[in-house]
Structure formats: C-alpha cells, structure tokens
Design an enzyme around this catalytic site. Structure first.
Site, PDB file in Angstrom:
ATOM      1  N   HIS A  70      43.696  35.076  36.638  1.00 25.32           N
ATOM      2  CA  HIS A  70      42.587  35.080  37.596  1.00 25.32           C
ATOM      3  C   HIS A  70      41.254  35.122  36.858  1.00 25.32           C
ATOM      4  O   HIS A  70      41.217  35.360  35.651  1.00 25.32           O
ATOM      5  CB  HIS A  70      42.684  36.308  38.510  1.00 25.32           C
ATOM      6  CG  HIS A  70      42.352  37.590  37.803  1.00 25.32           C
ATOM      7  ND1 HIS A  70      43.252  38.230  36.958  1.00 25.32           N
ATOM      8  CD2 HIS A  70      41.220  38.330  37.787  1.00 25.32           C
ATOM      9  CE1 HIS A  70      42.678  39.312  36.462  1.00 25.32           C
ATOM     10  NE2 HIS A  70      41.443  39.392  36.943  1.00 25.32           N
ATOM     11  N   HIS A  83      35.304  34.090  33.322  1.00 25.39           N
ATOM     12  CA  HIS A  83      36.286  33.543  32.381  1.00 25.39           C
ATOM     13  C   HIS A  83      37.660  34.098  32.725  1.00 25.39           C
ATOM     14  O   HIS A  83      37.776  35.035  33.510  1.00 25.39           O
ATOM     15  CB  HIS A  83      35.914  33.944  30.941  1.00 25.39           C
ATOM     16  CG  HIS A  83      35.888  35.434  30.770  1.00 25.39           C
ATOM     17  ND1 HIS A  83      34.757  36.181  31.034  1.00 25.39           N
ATOM     18  CD2 HIS A  83      36.851  36.313  30.413  1.00 25.39           C
ATOM     19  CE1 HIS A  83      35.030  37.464  30.837  1.00 25.39           C
ATOM     20  NE2 HIS A  83      36.305  37.576  30.461  1.00 25.39           N
TER      21      HIS A  83
END
Length: 181
Positions: free
Chosen positions: A120, A39
């Site tokens: 990221h 995630h």
C-alpha cells in the site's frame, strides 16, 4: 546515524492523482502525506550507520524480481475503515515477491524481519478521532473504494534517507537499484 528505509517511489503522474484525492480527506485530525512523498515502503531499516549504505546497496543488487507493472487502486484504512489510524491506497503487482526478497537480503545484514506485509501507499494518518471524521470517513471510504490512481512500471527500488523535522519528514534517495531484466 541516518534513518533509512527501502521503497518503490512513484511517478509524478501518480503523485498528482493522489494529491487530488487527498483533498477529500482534508479533515481536522487527519495528517495528510505530501503527495510527492507518497511511496511503497518495502522495509523500514531505522537508524543505521552511514558506513552500511554500501553493504545495503550491494545486497539489494541481488534482488531477482523482474520489473513489473504496478497499479494503485482502492482506498481503505488500517486497522479498518470504521476507526482507521492510517488511510491508504492499495498497491497491486509483485510487491509481495519484492518485499520477501528485500526482507531476506536485509536479514542477512542483521536486520530483523518485519511482520505481515500489506502492499500500500499511506496517504494520511488519523491523529485523533473527531465527530466530523466519524461522519465523513465512512462515506469517503465508500466513495473511493474503487479509486484508481493509475499504473506505473516498477523497474527499481530505492534506499531512502528520512530526516524528521517540525513540518514532517523529508526523504532523499541515497541509492537507486535497478531491478534485473
């Protein structure tokens, strides 16, 4: 007390593609993140009182970032690709705007602002450097520098619960907040 964070959760298709690329990084000393748990973390809250969940949800409903198209491309390492501690895939889209608003709203509830935000998804952590890593990782980073895990429409953020266990963390959605249209 619950351990909590705020995230953008990924689609099953992106999880599948990440799982495929992770196989190349299955090297001794690297702990891979289960693909379905990958995630984008917008804000780590740490341990919070369960009674704060409603206040956090109410604050997050004030996010004004509109839904956006996000891409998950390129592969690299923090702090660098020569001696990485974290292996990541870059997240493209209005994650910086989303993070800035989430940080501001959480600061209003008493949470400290975090430092620099680098959008990221973490796919692995390097536990200890090995000769095999020193040989293989530079080649893998070069091979996957233009990697594309796909795109998705980001239309919500989630308040997540993290339960630490002997086999790694387990994540559960506490609240999902739709982004304003």
């Amino acid at each position: 007390m619950i351990r909590a964070f705020i995230s953008v959760n990924l689609t099953p298709e992106i999880h599948r593609k990440i799982g495929e690329v992770e196989q190349s990084f299955n090297i001794k000393g690297i702990r891979l993140v289960e693909p379905e748990m990958v995630h984008v973390t917008l804000k780590f809250l740490g341990n919070i009182e369960e009674s704060m969940v409603g206040d956090i949800e109410a604050a997050l409903k004030n996010v004004t970032v509109k839904p956006f198209l996000a891409g998950f491309r390129s592969l690299g390492g923090f702090p660098n690709t020569r001696s990485p501690r974290v292996i990541w895939i870059g997240a493209q889209g209005d994650f910086n705007g989303l993070n800035e608003q989430v940080e501001g709203l959480m600061e209003g509830l008493g949470f400290k602002r975090e430092g620099r935000f680098e959008p990221h998804v973490t796919i692995g952590r390097v536990k200890f450097p090995t000769p095999e890593q020193k040989q293989k990782l530079p080649q893998l980073f070069e091979k996957y520098k233009d990697y594309d895990a796909g795109s998705m429409y980001v239309d919500s953020i989630c308040l997540m619960k993290s339960t630490l266990g002997p086999n790694g963390p387990k994540y559960d959605v506490l609240k999902e907040i739709k982004l304003a249209r």
